[in-house]
Design a protein around this motif. Structure first.
Motif, PDB file in Angstrom:
ATOM      1  N   ASN A 144     -33.069 -94.383  79.134  1.00 19.24           N
ATOM      2  CA  ASN A 144     -32.108 -92.745  80.209  1.00 19.24           C
ATOM      3  C   ASN A 144     -33.802 -92.005  80.089  1.00 19.24           C
ATOM      4  O   ASN A 144     -34.896 -92.538  80.131  1.00 19.24           O
ATOM      5  N   ARG A 145     -33.452 -91.137  81.117  1.00 25.89           N
ATOM      6  CA  ARG A 145     -34.369 -89.448  80.854  1.00 25.89           C
ATOM      7  C   ARG A 145     -35.269 -89.356  79.474  1.00 25.89           C
ATOM      8  O   ARG A 145     -36.205 -88.956  79.554  1.00 25.89           O
ATOM      9  N   TYR A 146     -34.561 -89.578  78.348  1.00 25.49           N
ATOM     10  CA  TYR A 146     -35.091 -88.727  77.195  1.00 25.49           C
ATOM     11  C   TYR A 146     -35.997 -89.529  76.612  1.00 25.49           C
ATOM     12  O   TYR A 146     -36.792 -89.816  75.536  1.00 25.49           O
ATOM     13  N   THR A 147     -36.112 -91.170  76.616  1.00 29.03           N
ATOM     14  CA  THR A 147     -36.720 -92.614  75.691  1.00 29.03           C
ATOM     15  C   THR A 147     -37.383 -92.829  76.528  1.00 29.03           C
ATOM     16  O   THR A 147     -37.614 -93.133  77.830  1.00 29.03           O
ATOM     17  N   TRP A 148     -38.322 -92.658  76.192  1.00 29.69           N
ATOM     18  CA  TRP A 148     -40.398 -93.700  76.711  1.00 29.69           C
ATOM     19  C   TRP A 148     -40.217 -94.699  75.812  1.00 29.69           C
ATOM     20  O   TRP A 148     -40.426 -94.067  74.722  1.00 29.69           O
ATOM     21  N   ARG A 149     -41.455 -95.123  75.999  1.00 30.03           N
ATOM     22  CA  ARG A 149     -42.166 -96.312  75.762  1.00 30.03           C
ATOM     23  C   ARG A 149     -43.406 -96.338  76.485  1.00 30.03           C
ATOM     24  O   ARG A 149     -44.123 -96.438  77.042  1.00 30.03           O
ATOM     25  N   LEU A 150     -44.394 -96.183  74.591  1.00 32.03           N
ATOM     26  CA  LEU A 150     -45.587 -96.646  74.381  1.00 32.03           C
ATOM     27  C   LEU A 150     -46.202 -98.140  74.469  1.00 32.03           C
ATOM     28  O   LEU A 150     -46.982 -98.353  75.835  1.00 32.03           O
ATOM     29  N   ARG A 151     -45.789 -98.654  73.821  1.00 34.05           N
ATOM     30  CA  ARG A 151     -46.729-100.362  73.815  1.00 34.05           C
ATOM     31  C   ARG A 151     -45.980-101.205  74.868  1.00 34.05           C
ATOM     32  O   ARG A 151     -44.991-100.941  75.167  1.00 34.05           O
ATOM     33  N   PRO A 152     -47.014-101.526  75.604  1.00 32.99           N
ATOM     34  CA  PRO A 152     -46.564-103.420  76.427  1.00 32.99           C
ATOM     35  C   PRO A 152     -44.969-103.897  75.545  1.00 32.99           C
ATOM     36  O   PRO A 152     -44.899-104.059  74.591  1.00 32.99           O
ATOM     37  N   GLY A 153     -44.489-103.843  76.394  1.00 35.12           N
ATOM     38  CA  GLY A 153     -42.969-104.209  76.014  1.00 35.12           C
ATOM     39  C   GLY A 153     -42.449-105.920  76.112  1.00 35.12           C
ATOM     40  O   GLY A 153     -43.949-106.873  76.747  1.00 35.12           O
ATOM     41  N   THR A 154     -41.593-106.701  75.700  1.00 32.68           N
ATOM     42  CA  THR A 154     -41.790-108.338  75.883  1.00 32.68           C
ATOM     43  C   THR A 154     -41.980-108.436  77.261  1.00 32.68           C
ATOM     44  O   THR A 154     -42.653-109.857  77.666  1.00 32.68           O
ATOM     45  N   TYR A 155     -41.331-108.250  78.896  1.00 36.28           N
ATOM     46  CA  TYR A 155     -42.268-109.074  79.760  1.00 36.28           C
ATOM     47  C   TYR A 155     -43.745-108.434  79.693  1.00 36.28           C
ATOM     48  O   TYR A 155     -44.041-109.811  80.514  1.00 36.28           O
ATOM     49  N   MET A 156     -44.297-107.542  79.331  1.00 38.30           N
ATOM     50  CA  MET A 156     -45.455-107.092  79.682  1.00 38.30           C
ATOM     51  C   MET A 156     -46.106-108.183  78.895  1.00 38.30           C
ATOM     52  O   MET A 156     -47.068-109.140  79.454  1.00 38.30           O
ATOM     53  N   GLN A 157     -46.325-108.418  77.910  1.00 40.98           N
ATOM     54  CA  GLN A 157     -46.513-109.264  77.039  1.00 40.98           C
ATOM     55  C   GLN A 157     -46.605-110.823  76.506  1.00 40.98           C
ATOM     56  O   GLN A 157     -47.156-111.336  77.029  1.00 40.98           O
ATOM     57  N   THR A 158     -44.918-111.418  76.907  1.00 41.57           N
ATOM     58  CA  THR A 158     -44.716-112.887  77.537  1.00 41.57           C
ATOM     59  C   THR A 158     -45.732-112.860  79.304  1.00 41.57           C
ATOM     60  O   THR A 158     -46.498-113.897  79.552  1.00 41.57           O
ATOM     61  N   ARG A 159     -45.603-112.311  80.310  1.00 42.15           N
ATOM     62  CA  ARG A 159     -46.569-112.509  81.177  1.00 42.15           C
ATOM     63  C   ARG A 159     -48.236-112.216  81.280  1.00 42.15           C
ATOM     64  O   ARG A 159     -48.702-113.068  81.535  1.00 42.15           O
ATOM     65  N   MET A 160     -48.300-111.712  80.459  1.00 45.78           N
ATOM     66  CA  MET A 160     -50.222-111.891  80.059  1.00 45.78           C
ATOM     67  C   MET A 160     -50.778-112.919  79.444  1.00 45.78           C
ATOM     68  O   MET A 160     -51.113-113.902  79.925  1.00 45.78           O
ATOM     69  N   VAL A 161     -49.526-113.571  78.559  1.00 51.56           N
ATOM     70  CA  VAL A 161     -49.265-115.171  78.031  1.00 51.56           C
ATOM     71  C   VAL A 161     -49.620-116.002  78.847  1.00 51.56           C
ATOM     72  O   VAL A 161     -50.084-117.686  79.434  1.00 51.56           O
ATOM     73  N   VAL A 162     -47.931-116.030  80.053  1.00 44.93           N
ATOM     74  CA  VAL A 162     -48.026-117.054  80.467  1.00 44.93           C
ATOM     75  C   VAL A 162     -49.128-117.426  81.947  1.00 44.93           C
ATOM     76  O   VAL A 162     -49.683-118.045  82.254  1.00 44.93           O
ATOM     77  N   GLU A 163     -49.496-116.025  82.210  1.00 48.89           N
ATOM     78  CA  GLU A 163     -50.998-116.159  83.061  1.00 48.89           C
ATOM     79  C   GLU A 163     -51.625-117.193  82.690  1.00 48.89           C
ATOM     80  O   GLU A 163     -52.661-117.579  83.504  1.00 48.89           O
ATOM     81  N   ALA A 164     -51.886-116.211  81.712  1.00 54.13           N
ATOM     82  CA  ALA A 164     -53.257-116.952  81.063  1.00 54.13           C
ATOM     83  C   ALA A 164     -53.317-118.389  80.888  1.00 54.13           C
ATOM     84  O   ALA A 164     -54.205-119.971  80.663  1.00 54.13           O
ATOM     85  N   ALA A 165     -51.564-119.029  80.931  1.00 59.93           N
ATOM     86  CA  ALA A 165     -51.504-120.781  80.962  1.00 59.93           C
ATOM     87  C   ALA A 165     -51.392-121.316  82.534  1.00 59.93           C
ATOM     88  O   ALA A 165     -51.577-122.929  82.093  1.00 59.93           O
ATOM     89  N   ARG A 166     -52.231-120.482  82.917  1.00 57.64           N
ATOM     90  CA  ARG A 166     -51.661-120.611  84.516  1.00 57.64           C
ATOM     91  C   ARG A 166     -52.547-122.096  84.416  1.00 57.64           C
ATOM     92  O   ARG A 166     -54.129-122.027  83.949  1.00 57.64           O
ATOM     93  N   GLY A 167     -52.114-123.035  85.000  1.00 56.34           N
ATOM     94  CA  GLY A 167     -53.106-124.154  85.376  1.00 56.34           C
ATOM     95  C   GLY A 167     -52.940-125.752  84.727  1.00 56.34           C
ATOM     96  O   GLY A 167     -53.458-126.344  85.331  1.00 56.34           O
ATOM     97  N   LYS A 168     -52.282-124.981  83.637  1.00 52.53           N
ATOM     98  CA  LYS A 168     -51.985-125.843  82.171  1.00 52.53           C
ATOM     99  C   LYS A 168     -51.052-126.931  82.761  1.00 52.53           C
ATOM    100  O   LYS A 168     -50.109-126.867  83.550  1.00 52.53           O
TER     101      LYS A 168
END
Length: 407
Positions: A144-168
């Motif tokens: 909604n218009r009034y809510t903002w989030r600072l920390r990286p969410g689940t999509y962002m952090q999951t994508r980070m570890v998944v990409e680190a597993a590329r080639g496994k």
């Protein structure tokens, strides 16, 4: 408008209470404070929340010593425990806005609690800067218009570890996650992303224990029975400790690739002690390996003031105060609509580099560290760690437009 800058000299001043770190021409802030209502799970999630609170206060004291915000007014955070339940959190949030007279809300830890406060903020048309809740619903389907989030969410952090597993080569995957909003969101993202990194990957088992009540024996037994090649773990806190201990005893992690959110954070690594597993790909915070000068200055100031090493919560708390100060300076007002408008694409130079609040989905570009777990002495840490800039892991813009309600 430039955000608050943290120099080595001012860091040491903040840590010792000496006012030598003032910017030229600025006196300590005076007048009526601008109050921020900060509610968090200080009792239930103290390992993360107390270092977070400490770092906010460290940053606020330094900001006020350097002249405050909005031309000289002091910044003040009013801290309250949110009870770790949606109902309690909403009551606390109302009290902060009405009785305490706070200009806006910040904080919360658990995702379901964050969503409840977000709904209240939308109803009351009051700004809410969600700092810790990781569910993507905050910025996507329930944004909604009034809510903002600072920390990286689940999509962002999951994508980070998944990409680190590329080639496994791990094809058969098991998921273990707490059975509430955060765990479900992380699991859904893993199912969506793993195939892009490891073609042919499939999910062969899923375990969703209740938050704070994991039956480690049954959970480990069920995962082992499925014979996966890899495990995606989202457990944290005492649940993680129990899971790792039982998994080590039964050999669950031997010759298996493990991707794990949050496990590299000191809050969760320290309780593992010498039971820290080896070689898990994790998100975390190897504070002792950070070499960036502003960040090292922050570490020095934190250790000097609190006689302790910083946690991941400490980093989030300090960055929270930096972004709040930057927003208030740009808005030059505590009127809600002005503050909301000021956050749109607001850049702030922080102790983790630039953090921008993306206007499209109200998601900050704060990142985190990605690496592998390793035991050094009797304490776990990370190896091959790198800072993953959140700007590179945001939801694609077309997905945001399709999922987020128009406001």
């Amino acid at each position: 408008m430039a955000g608050f800058t943290f120099s080595r000299r001012s860091a040491l001043a903040a840590g010792t209470g000496i006012l030598a770190g003032l910017r030229p021409g600025h006196a300590p802030a005076q007048g009526a404070p601008i109050k921020v209502g900060e509610l968090n799970s200080y009792a239930r999630m103290a390992a993360f929340a107390m270092p977070y609170r400490n770092a906010i206060q460290l940053a606020v004291d330094q900001i006020n010593q350097a002249g405050g915000v909005m031309g000289g007014r002091p910044l003040e955070f009013v801290f309250r425990d949110d009870g770790s339940t949606p109902g309690d959190a909403v009551r606390v949030a109302e009290d902060l806005l009405t009785r305490e007279g706070c200009a806006f809300l910040a904080g919360t830890f658990l995702s379901n609690v964050g969503l409840a406060v977000s709904d209240l903020a939308n109803q009351r048309k009051k700004l809410f800067l969600a700092t810790e809740p990781l569910t993507d619903a905050l910025t996507m389907a329930q944004g909604n218009r009034y809510t903002w989030r600072l920390r990286p969410g689940t999509y962002m952090q999951t994508r980070m570890v998944v990409e680190a597993a590329r080639g496994k080569t791990a094809k058969r995957w098991a998921i273990v996650a707490p059975n509430y909003e955060y765990g479900q969101s992380a699991a859904a993202n893993f199912k969506k992303l793993i195939g892009s990194a490891i073609p042919g990957a499939e999910i062969v088992a899923e375990q969703y224990p209740a938050l704070g009540r994991v039956d480690a024996g049954a959970t480990v037994g069920a995962l082992a029975q499925a014979r996966p090649d890899g495990i995606f773990n989202v457990l944290f806190g005492p649940d993680l400790t129990a899971f790792v201990r039982e998994g080590n005893t039964r050999g669950l992690f031997e010759r298996r690739l493990v991707l794990s959110l949050l496990t590299g954070e000191p809050e969760y690594m320290l309780p593992l002690g010498d039971e820290c597993p080896d070689g898990w790909i994790v998100t975390g915070y190897p504070w002792e390996q950070v070499q960036d000068a502003p960040h090292k200055a922050f570490i020095e100031a934190y250790r000097a003031r609190f006689n302790d090493t910083p946690r991941k919560g400490s980093v989030l708390g300090y960055v929270t105060a930096q972004v709040v100060a930057s927003m208030l300076n740009k808005a030059n007002s505590t009127e809600t609509e002005a503050m909301v408008d000021a956050l749109a694409d607001l850049p702030t130079q922080t102790i983790v580099g630039n953090v921008t609040m993306r206007a499209l989905d109200h998601q900050g570009t704060m990142g985190t560290w990605v690496g592998e777990t390793v035991l050094r002495g009797r304490t776990g840490t990370m190896r091959n760690a790198r800072y993953a800039d959140g700007a590179n892991y945001l939801f694609p813009e077309d997905e945001v437009r399709a999922a987020r309600p128009r406001s």
